[in-house]
Design an enzyme around this catalytic site. Structure first.
Site, short mmCIF file in Angstrom:
data_model
loop_
_atom_site.label_atom_id
_atom_site.label_comp_id
_atom_site.label_asym_id
_atom_site.label_seq_id
_atom_site.Cartn_x
_atom_site.Cartn_y
_atom_site.Cartn_z
N VAL A 1 33.26 21.41 25.39
CA VAL A 1 32.26 21.61 24.09
C VAL A 1 31.70 20.07 23.83
CG1 VAL A 1 32.11 22.18 21.64
CG2 VAL A 1 33.45 23.55 22.98
N ASP B 1 42.70 35.59 19.64
CA ASP B 1 43.14 34.29 19.94
C ASP B 1 43.02 33.21 18.59
OD1 ASP B 1 44.19 32.24 21.69
OD2 ASP B 1 42.06 31.54 22.45
P1 ADP Z 1 37.59 27.80 24.47
O1 ADP Z 1 37.05 29.13 24.83
O2 ADP Z 1 37.43 27.01 25.74
O3 ADP Z 1 38.83 27.44 23.90
P2 ADP Z 1 36.32 26.94 21.92
O4 ADP Z 1 35.02 27.69 21.43
O5 ADP Z 1 37.68 27.38 21.29
O6 ADP Z 1 36.44 27.00 23.50
O7 ADP Z 1 36.19 25.18 21.73
C1 ADP Z 1 37.28 24.56 22.15
C2 ADP Z 1 37.33 23.35 21.17
O8 ADP Z 1 35.79 22.59 20.89
C3 ADP Z 1 37.79 23.64 19.85
O9 ADP Z 1 39.12 23.78 19.76
C4 ADP Z 1 37.20 22.58 18.87
O10 ADP Z 1 38.01 21.54 19.13
C5 ADP Z 1 35.78 22.30 19.65
N1 ADP Z 1 34.88 23.04 19.08
C6 ADP Z 1 34.37 24.24 19.20
N2 ADP Z 1 33.29 24.84 18.39
C7 ADP Z 1 33.10 23.71 17.61
C8 ADP Z 1 32.25 23.53 16.48
N3 ADP Z 1 31.35 24.47 16.06
N4 ADP Z 1 32.62 22.44 15.78
C9 ADP Z 1 33.39 21.22 16.05
N5 ADP Z 1 33.88 21.28 17.18
C10 ADP Z 1 34.10 22.58 17.77
MG MG Z 2 39.59 27.74 21.95
#
Ligand code: ADP
Ligand code: MG
Length: 465
Positions: free
Chosen positions: A37, A146
């Protein structure tokens, strides 16, 4: 590390020129199993000061992710997200196998940085926000699967929250018609055998069919013991859970006298063979997507029909973490060790009863009475060396570990009514009701576990900040 990240960003922009055209990609802000991300802002805002830019989280999905999985995640974001503390999606860009979701960005810190810091008021607001998000998600018949702090982002300064990451989300499926196994062969019910042996012979509901690869011990039982780390909240206990071996153990079956079915031990098969009924059963298959330490008993026990209660358990783990200032709260490395940790916390009797209600059988080599979460939290926070009130002369029979007065003992208050809570009783500043909510969320039986909607009406969350 910075160089590697820069390289990754330039590769991404190269593969997806449209992204480069619309956004400036600044740096990596997160990484999970299925994505990286990045922080992005609009190119048209380049000249603006940071405070006036519109910020985005750009989630680049790993190209090996199954297209159906990606499509499902996007659908969840579109259909469910954008309100009630649930992340939405502004844009999705794709070129060949490069896919990004563009979502609103929320600044946040790691849970471990504030887990021991939250007071009762802040924890109440945090839990309320998480439950509002889950009530919303669950109203769509979707299990997030999750729920954990790194997927519930908290902007502490502005009091904003976002549930993210629908990568493992699952629609609740009604059980398929005729999915129940057929009844076992009649000769398994040999009345001469003791009752528990008969149950062993009746895999119908009772037998736990974990297809974990377990080491075997001399006595024919597969044994896994939970090694609890010194930092673990439950370090004073060393439980072992014995899972009876599915194969072998000839001779225990009253009907075959040693030459029965190698699995259920009925008399219908020759020595070492497996009877037709058992052969048709196959290994237990159930969804287990999620994160270690947040999986509820029904997932660990491979119960095929899982519900939104899966998320409520995870919510309970988050609450227990905040109350105890321990993250992670559960530390087991595998499912069996995780069950042992649960036996430690809840007691073997409760865990076994929940397993039974789910059609599973848990066999343990030792009895655990369970511990009182209040007492555990008090000890872990070192806030109270002793209970704030004198211990009763007779401790609650089901919880000899606990010497707290009955009003404070977690083991007794599952059925407490709102008027029964004493808001003056606190452990490390957290009221009685907070522990009760944790107990309702950490109910090992998903059928009786509190729902998000009910939890929002729980006395802990109804109290004023
Ligand atoms: P994955 O499916 O790989 O776990 P996530 O959607 O959980 O992906 O995103 C991984 C990390 O990226 C999150 O734990 C957070 O720290 C960061 N992140 C994800 N979405 C956001 C957001 N909208 N704003 C800020 N940080 C984000
Ligand atoms: Mg995640």
């Amino acid at each position: 590390k910075e160089d590697v990240e820069k390289q990754q960003i330039s590769e991404l922009l190269h593969k997806l020129p449209k992204l480069d055209k619309i956004f400036e990609v600044h740096r990596k802000i997160g990484e999970g199993t299925f994505s990286s991300v990045y922080l992005g802002s609009l190119r048209q805002h380049t000249a603006l000061p940071a405070s006036e830019k519109r910020w985005f989280a750009i989630k680049h999905l790993v190209p090996t992710a199954h297209p159906a999985r990606i499509e499902h995640e996007l659908r969840c974001l579109q259909d469910i997200g954008g309100r009630n503390n649930v992340i939405g999606v502004d844009l999705c860009l794709r070129h060949m196998d490069t896919i990004v979701f563009i979502m609103p960005y929320i600044p946040h810190k790691k849970f471990s940085e504030y887990v021991g810091d939250m007071d009762a008021g802040e924890l109440r607001r945090y839990m309320r926000a998480l439950l509002v998000a889950l009530r919303h998600v669950h109203s769509f018949g979707v299990i997030h699967r999750d729920v954990k702090p790194s997927n519930f982002l908290y902007d502490r300064e502005n009091g904003r929250y976002l549930l993210v990451d629908f990568g493992l989300a699952q629609r609740i499926c009604p059980p398929e018609e005729g999915s129940k196994p057929p009844p076992p062969p009649a000769h398994c019910n040999n009345p001469k055998r003791p009752r528990d042996e008969q149950e062993d012979c009746m895999p119908s509901a009772k037998r736990m069919a974990l297809d974990l690869s377990l080491g075997t011990k001399k006595n024919g039982n597969a044994v896994e013991s939970a090694k609890l780390t010194p930092q673990s909240p439950k370090a004073t206990f060393a439980p072992r859970i014995n899972m009876p071996k599915e194969n072998g153990a000839a001779g225990r079956c009253g009907c075959g006298g040693g030459a029965g079915c190698a699995r259920c031990r009925c008399a219908c098969a020759g020595a070492g063979a497996v009877c037709g009924w058992c052969a048709g059963r196959g290994a237990a298959r159930a969804p287990r997507a999620g994160t270690q330490g947040f999986r509820p008993p029904e997932v660990l026990l491979k119960v095929p029909e899982q519900t939104t209660a899966v998320d409520m358990w995870a919510c309970g783990v988050v609450l227990a973490s905040a109350l105890s200032a321990r993250y992670p709260f559960f530390r087991a490395a595998d499912d069996l060790a995780a069950l042992a940790e649960l036996a430690d916390l809840l007691g073997t009797t409760r865990l076994r009863a929940a397993a039974e209600a789910l059609g599973r059988r848990v066999v343990t080599s030792a009895q655990r009475r369970g511990v009182c979460l209040r007492r555990l939290c008090a000890r872990l926070r070192r806030a109270h060396a002793r209970a704030p009130h004198p211990a009763p002369a007779h401790a609650h029979a089901a919880c000899e570990q606990c010497t707290l007065p009955p009003t404070q003992c977690l083991c007794r208050d599952e059925t407490k009514k709102p008027e029964d809570f004493d808001s003056t009783l606190t452990i490390a500043g957290f009221p009685d009701s907070a522990f009760s909510l944790a107990a309702r969320l950490l109910d090992p039986n998903p059928h009786t576990r509190i729902s998000a909607d009910e939890a929002l009406r729980h006395p802990f969350l109804e109290e004023d900040d």
